[in-house]
Design an enzyme around this catalytic site. Structure first.
Site, PDB file in Angstrom:
ATOM      1  N   HIS A  80       1.372  -1.178   0.297  1.00  0.00           N
ATOM      2  CA  HIS A  80      -0.038   0.028  -0.029  1.00  0.00           C
ATOM      3  C   HIS A  80       0.963   1.261  -0.075  1.00  0.00           C
ATOM      4  CE1 HIS A  80      -4.154  -2.302   0.983  1.00  0.00           C
ATOM      5  NE2 HIS A  80      -2.916  -3.090   1.409  1.00  0.00           N
ATOM      6  N   CYS A 106      -6.847  -6.280   3.358  1.00  0.00           N
ATOM      7  CA  CYS A 106      -8.354  -6.129   4.243  1.00  0.00           C
ATOM      8  C   CYS A 106      -9.225  -6.523   3.766  1.00  0.00           C
ATOM      9  CB  CYS A 106      -7.977  -4.870   4.256  1.00  0.00           C
ATOM     10  SG  CYS A 106      -8.508  -3.369   3.177  1.00  0.00           S
TER      11      CYS A 106
END
Length: 453
Positions: free
Chosen positions: A10, A42
């Protein structure tokens, strides 16, 4: 300007994309040891549970997209060592086994984290899985098809989401955790008690306050988990114990926390000025305590990565710190938290108080008026807000973003009582529930006797 990036996570993706756009003349090379980049981990439980049908949506970049920005991405390339004095990287091509060196002017460390794997007897048995990346998620889906009994070890966000997904798929599910409450890092008992009840009502077996001692197998596959309190037969185990920062490459070369998280300044620089770091490999400034803390969240990662790009040539925009704001949906309940729980604040040695309210989120004359459970934690003397938690069947989780801003700006619970919020019967009451919490926390006003002169 040669910029090397280790890890396209990320934080790495945010740093790479923004740096390439701000400095198109820079020579940017990315080294990634996996066969894919920028996977939104996630979303694993949503993918496993079938909510997300096409996993391609869980990737928000690709080597081709980076190439379009002029970035060279070397997939399946592992950086095996970094020499910060000579600014040299040693690299191994995992496909060809070729090894070579590269140099850099600026180095971006976005190596992320890796699941904690306990050193237990039987850990090598088949059907004991991790939950971190895309390949893990595919393995979990495939193995779960033939598994009747599934055990999740670790009652954090990922563990709880997987438990829900497996239960809704018709599996017999057991959840094991060494703590006596689920989600204990994120929520206080008023919340976790209710969530635990909802899990048990759906047939999920909670084995809390138990430590896993060993795994036993049959025909090379896991068949039983032995804990400090009992034993549980199982066909599949998912380990969700927690994460450890991937920072071995810089060990002894930059300042770190005891757990290996890299310490950075407000401009994402490590103790080596030409090395920047962001994301799950880093410690961050935690505003509720004012200390460095390890809080691996995608939100922290993308902010930090973006700030690297803004500060890589010169200090420009400082990091504002984090409150660790997060949210989760468990069955019909929408849950969010920010900052410290009351338990965590007291563990930090802070003198805090808390106010808890449960009220209809909008006027009772509306067709429906679901309840909202809200808790706000604040310092006793300064009355500064340091944390909050919320749960409701209506999605009111954005209120935690509001309280996150309050914590970031060091607002008091008394000020919260009189913050200007709009009123409209579809959405709230004339006194918003955040106001109501602040009002309830106001100290009693002592009536002063009139002085007769």
């Amino acid at each position: 300007m040669k910029i090397a990036v280790i890890g396209c996570t990320h934080a790495g993706t945010a740093a790479i994309v923004n740096t390439a756009k701000l400095y198109p003349e820079a020579q940017i090379t990315v080294y990634e040891r996996n066969d894919n980049i920028s996977f939104l981990s996630c979303g694993i439980a949503l993918y496993v549970g079938g909510v997300v049908k096409d996993p391609e949506g869980l990737f928000y970049s690709s080597p081709q997209q980076l190439a379009d920005l002029g970035v060279t991405t070397k997939m399946l390339h592992e950086v095996t060592s970094v020499d910060t004095q000579t600014k040299t990287l040693h690299v191994r091509n995992l496909e060809t086994k070729e090894e070579f060196t590269d140099t850099y002017d600026k180095l971006i460390m976005t190596t992320g984290s890796w699941p904690i794997i306990p050193k237990l007897e039987g850990i090598e048995l088949d059907n004991i899985l991790l939950s971190k990346n895309y390949n893990h998620s595919n393995t979990i889906i495939e193995k779960a098809k033939s598994a009747k009994r599934i055990t999740v070890v670790g009652a954090g966000y990922i563990g709880i989401e997987l438990v829900e997904a497996f239960q809704m798929s018709g599996k017999e599910v057991t959840l094991i955790d060494s703590m006596d409450r689920i989600l204990n890092k994120y929520l206080d008992e008023q919340f976790t008690d209710r969530i635990e009840d909802s899990l048990q009502q759906r047939g999920i077996k909670l084995a809390l306050g138990q430590t896993v001692n060993r795994f036993e197998g049959q025909d090379g596959k896991v068949a039983k988990i032995i804990t400090s309190n009992g034993e549980y037969e199982t066909d599949l185990v998912i380990l969700c114990i927690g994460f450890r920062p991937n920072t071995e490459l810089l060990k002894g070369q930059v300042d770190m926390l005891p757990n290996g998280a890299i310490i950075v300044n407000d401009y994402m620089q490590t103790s080596q000025p030409d090395i920047y770091a962001a994301g799950d490999s880093c410690a961050i400034h935690y505003n509720p305590t004012g200390k460095h803390a390890y809080i691996p969240l995608a939100t922290n990662a993308v902010r930090m990565g973006t700030l690297i790009a803004r500060n890589i040539m010169e200090p420009t925009i400082p990091y504002m710190g984090t409150q660790g704001t997060s949210g989760i949906k468990i069955y019909e309940q929408n849950i969010a938290g920010t900052g410290l729980t009351e338990t965590a604040a007291k563990d930090e040695g802070m003198a805090v108080e808390a106010v808890t309210i449960e009220d209809s989120y909008r006027p009772e004359f509306m067709p429906t008026a679901e309840k909202v459970l809200l808790k706000v934690v604040y310092e006793r003397e300064s009355r500064r807000i340091v944390g909050a938690q919320l749960m409701s069947k209506v999605d009111l989780t954005q209120s935690m973003n509001t309280l996150s801003v309050c914590i970031q700006n060091r607002m008091t619970v008394d000020q919260l009582a009189f913050v200007d919020f709009f009123f409209q019967p579809h959405y709230n009451k004339p006194w918003n529930f955040l106001n109501t919490a602040g009002l309830q926390a106001l100290p009693a006003v002592k009536r002063q006797e009139a002085v007769v002169l």
